[in-house]
Design an enzyme around this catalytic site. Sequence first.
Site, PDB file in Angstrom:
ATOM      1  N   CYS A  90      -0.297   5.259  -1.079  1.00 15.77           N
ATOM      2  CA  CYS A  90      -1.669   4.702  -1.276  1.00 15.77           C
ATOM      3  C   CYS A  90      -2.726   5.209  -0.484  1.00 15.77           C
ATOM      4  O   CYS A  90      -3.073   6.233  -0.676  1.00 15.77           O
ATOM      5  CB  CYS A  90      -1.430   3.058  -1.227  1.00 15.77           C
ATOM      6  SG  CYS A  90      -2.555   2.348  -2.236  1.00 15.77           S
TER       7      CYS A  90
ATOM      8  N   HIS B 231       3.978   1.283  -3.868  1.00 13.44           N
ATOM      9  CA  HIS B 231       4.224   0.882  -2.298  1.00 13.44           C
ATOM     10  C   HIS B 231       6.174   0.881  -2.572  1.00 13.44           C
ATOM     11  O   HIS B 231       6.535  -0.171  -2.410  1.00 13.44           O
ATOM     12  CB  HIS B 231       3.908  -0.393  -1.958  1.00 13.44           C
ATOM     13  CG  HIS B 231       2.349  -0.131  -1.583  1.00 13.44           C
ATOM     14  ND1 HIS B 231       1.995  -0.089  -0.181  1.00 13.44           N
ATOM     15  CD2 HIS B 231       1.315  -0.365  -2.479  1.00 13.44           C
ATOM     16  CE1 HIS B 231       0.789   0.099  -0.218  1.00 13.44           C
ATOM     17  NE2 HIS B 231       0.336  -0.129  -1.286  1.00 13.44           N
TER      18      HIS B 231
ATOM     19  N   GLU C 140       7.930   1.115  -0.090  1.00 16.26           N
ATOM     20  CA  GLU C 140       8.377   0.315   1.160  1.00 16.26           C
ATOM     21  C   GLU C 140       8.491  -1.215   1.056  1.00 16.26           C
ATOM     22  O   GLU C 140       9.023  -1.741   1.780  1.00 16.26           O
ATOM     23  CB  GLU C 140       7.637   0.539   2.380  1.00 16.26           C
ATOM     24  CG  GLU C 140       6.252  -0.044   2.382  1.00 16.26           C
ATOM     25  CD  GLU C 140       5.078   0.580   1.736  1.00 16.26           C
ATOM     26  OE1 GLU C 140       5.517   1.169   0.535  1.00 16.26           O
ATOM     27  OE2 GLU C 140       3.888   0.089   1.859  1.00 16.26           O
TER      28      GLU C 140
END
Length: 181
Positions: free
Chosen positions: A79, A176, A178
């Site tokens: 991002c 994302h 993660e």
Amino acid sequence: MKVGVLAVQGAFAEMETYWRKKGADVFEIRQLDDLERNMDQLALPGGESTVQGKLLKDLGLFNPIKARIVDGLPVFATCAGLILLAEKIEDDGSRDETRPSQWFGVLPVTVRRNAYGRQLGSFRTVGTFDGKTDVPMTFIRAPAITKVSPEAKVLSTFNGEPTAIRWRNITAFTWHPELNT
Ligand code: GLN
């Protein structure tokens, strides 16, 4: 594996958790001294790319980190991290392609910041990533990759646009990873 997570602003804690779960030895990069540690991989988290860029400059981290990236250090970016790496930025819907000095400008893509507008600012979807199906993907005020070098490998798409790519030493996501593992 030793992973340095840029920790000047944004979602660096989530990025650290992600790499720790993978068994990595994680440390934070907050100041110049931190770059003296051995690092196998640099992780650039989400956040606010304009703020991150400014802080990198103010802290004297910008040029040394850029040099390491250009030198081939593996980079994992999501991002805002992708925005920092992009060669060209189309800001907030205006079609002017700019390359402000606060961006590393090393990855041959054009990105449009906050590409999904207000209504779809943040959303989840499921897609194919690097050959794996049903991968959950969380987008948070995400950029879109509007142009990509043919040399880059596209790892995932949304509505036909690339959302994750790999190019040389850089793997970069508009979503994302993660947050879903
Ligand atoms: N919208 C942010 C930017 O333009 C990126 C959002 C994110 O990192 N989740 O920098």
